[in-house]
Design an enzyme around this catalytic site. Structure first.
Site, PDB file in Angstrom:
ATOM      1  N   SER A 180       0.959  -1.118   0.094  1.00  0.00           N
ATOM      2  CA  SER A 180      -0.002  -0.007   0.185  1.00  0.00           C
ATOM      3  C   SER A 180       0.892   1.256  -0.006  1.00  0.00           C
ATOM      4  O   SER A 180       1.750   1.313  -0.853  1.00  0.00           O
ATOM      5  CB  SER A 180      -1.138  -0.137   1.281  1.00  0.00           C
ATOM      6  OG  SER A 180      -2.076   0.953   1.203  1.00  0.00           O
ATOM      7  N   HIS A 206      -8.330  -4.727  -0.331  1.00  0.00           N
ATOM      8  CA  HIS A 206      -7.323  -3.977   0.056  1.00  0.00           C
ATOM      9  C   HIS A 206      -6.692  -4.752   1.239  1.00  0.00           C
ATOM     10  O   HIS A 206      -5.319  -4.624   1.344  1.00  0.00           O
ATOM     11  CB  HIS A 206      -7.484  -2.480   0.448  1.00  0.00           C
ATOM     12  CG  HIS A 206      -6.070  -1.649   0.550  1.00  0.00           C
ATOM     13  ND1 HIS A 206      -5.535  -1.522  -0.694  1.00  0.00           N
ATOM     14  CD2 HIS A 206      -5.589  -1.107   1.415  1.00  0.00           C
ATOM     15  CE1 HIS A 206      -4.381  -0.828  -0.297  1.00  0.00           C
ATOM     16  NE2 HIS A 206      -4.387  -0.593   0.862  1.00  0.00           N
ATOM     17  N   ASP A 212     -10.115  -4.388  -5.041  1.00  0.00           N
ATOM     18  CA  ASP A 212      -9.494  -3.390  -4.038  1.00  0.00           C
ATOM     19  C   ASP A 212     -10.204  -2.141  -3.733  1.00  0.00           C
ATOM     20  O   ASP A 212     -10.363  -1.429  -4.999  1.00  0.00           O
ATOM     21  CB  ASP A 212      -7.935  -2.939  -4.392  1.00  0.00           C
ATOM     22  CG  ASP A 212      -7.286  -2.449  -3.356  1.00  0.00           C
ATOM     23  OD1 ASP A 212      -7.845  -1.506  -2.453  1.00  0.00           O
ATOM     24  OD2 ASP A 212      -5.993  -2.716  -3.160  1.00  0.00           O
TER      25      ASP A 212
END
Length: 289
Positions: free
Chosen positions: A170, A264, A235
C-alpha cells in the site's frame, strides 16, 4: 487512504496544494503505538515490549529473538527498526515497508509467519511519526526513512543488495519504488501499489501533475530489479487499475498475482498469495554467494 470532502476537492481544483498537503490528506493514519523499546541496564541494547493491541501470536522465545534499535535519518528523525530472524539459513532478507494504519508492533507476528514460510529474514521500520519513530509523516520523510533502513541493513547486518528483496505494501510501495529506482537489489515486491496520490483521489486523472504526491508511476520505469506486483481485483482503497498500470510500466516484471475477489486488506488470506511468494523467492530468483 482517506476520502476527501467536497470542500477539499474544491481546494484541490482552485488552489492546487503542494505534494506534502496531498500526502497528508490521502495517506497517513499513524495508530497509537502498539509497542515500546526497553533499554537494558547499560542502555546499549533494547528489547521489544508489545501492547495487547499488537495481538502477538507467538511465544516469548520468538519475541526475544527480534532485534530492535533506532537509527537517525538524513532529515534528523530517529526511526524504530526491527530485525526478525525467521530462518537459520535464509535465502534473502526482506526490507518490508508496511501499510498505512499499522506499526511494526502490529506487524511483528505477520513478519514471523511470512518469513518462516518463505525462508527469509525480515527487516522492517516505522515511518517518521509512527510507533517509536520521531517526527511527522510526510512524503519526503518516507524516502529518508527507507534510505536509513536500507543503510542499516547494509552496514549493521552486512547484507549485500543481491541478497535483499524490497517489499512494499500500500503506502509502503511509495518508498519501495523510490529506493528501487535508485538501487538494484535481488527483487522488488509491490503489494497493492498506487500510481500517484492524485490518481487515488481522482480516478480519472490521466497525467502526473507537478503538485502530485507519491508519483510512483513516473519512477517504476527506472527499477531494474525483477518486480512482482500483487493486487486484489476488488480493492476498494487503491483500485486494481493502479496495480495493472504499475505492472505494465515495469521493465523486468515477472508474472503478477491478481487475487480475484480480494480487497485492500485481505490479500494475505488467500492461498495463492503465499504460494506465489514461495514460487518467486525459491524458484524464480537466483541466489548469489
Amino acid at each position: 487512504m482517506n476520502g476527501l470532502s467536497f470542500g477539499e476537492l474544491c481546494c484541490l481544483f482552485c488552489c492546487p496544494p503542494c505534494p506534502s498537503r496531498i500526502a497528508a490528506k490521502l495517506a497517513f493514519l499513524p495508530p497509537e503505538p502498539t509497542y515500546s523499546f526497553v533499554a537494558d541496564e547499560a542502555g546499549s541494547r533494547h528489547s521489544l515490549h508489545l501492547a495487547d493491541r499488537a495481538e502477538w501470536q507467538y511465544s516469548q522465545r520468538e519475541l526475544d529473538a527480534i532485534e530492535v534499535f533506532q537509527t537517525r535519518t538524513k532529515r534528523g528523525n530517529r526511526i524504530g527498526c526491527m530485525f526478525v530472524r525467521c530462518s537459520t539459513n535464509p535465502r534473502f532478507t526482506i526490507l518490508f515497508s508496511h501499510g498505512n494504519a499499522v506499526d511494526i508492533g502490529q506487524m511483528s507476528s505477520f513478519y514471523i509467519g511470512l518469513g518462516s514460510r518463505i525462508n527469509c529474514n525480515i527487516f522492517s521500520y516505522d515511518y517518521s511519526g509512527y510507533g517509536v519513530s520521531s517526527g511527522k509523516p510526510s512524503e519526503r520523510n518516507l524516502y529518508s526513512d527507507i534510505d536509513a533502513a536500507w543503510q542499516s541493513l547494509r552496514t549493521r547486518y552486512g547484507i549485500s543488495p543481491e541478497h535483499i528483496i524490497i517489499y512494499g505494501q500500500s503506502i509502503g510501495t511509495v518508498p519501495t519504488v523510490d529506493l528501487a529506482s535508485r538501487f538494484e537489489c535481488a527483487a522488488v515486491i509491490l503489494h497493492s501499489p498506487l500510481m500517484s496520490g492524485m490518481r487515488v483521489a481522482f480516478p480519472d486523472t490521466k497525467r502526473t501533475w507537478c503538485f502530485d504526491a507519491f508519483p510512483s508511476i513516473e519512477k517504476i520505469g527506472k527499477v531494474m530489479s525483477p518486480v512482482l506486483v500483487i493486487h486484489g481485483t476488488e480493492d476498494e482503497v487503491i483500485d486494481f487499475s493502479h496495480g495493472l498500470a504499475i505492472y505494465e510500466r515495469c521493465p523486468r516484471a515477472v508474472e503478477p498475482l491478481w487475487v480475484e475477489g480480494a480487497g485492500h486488506n485481505d490479500v494475505e488470506l488467500y492461498g495463492q498469495y503465499l504460494e506465489r511468494l514461495k514460487q518467486f523467492v525459491s524458484h524464480e530468483l537466483p541466489i548469489t554467494d
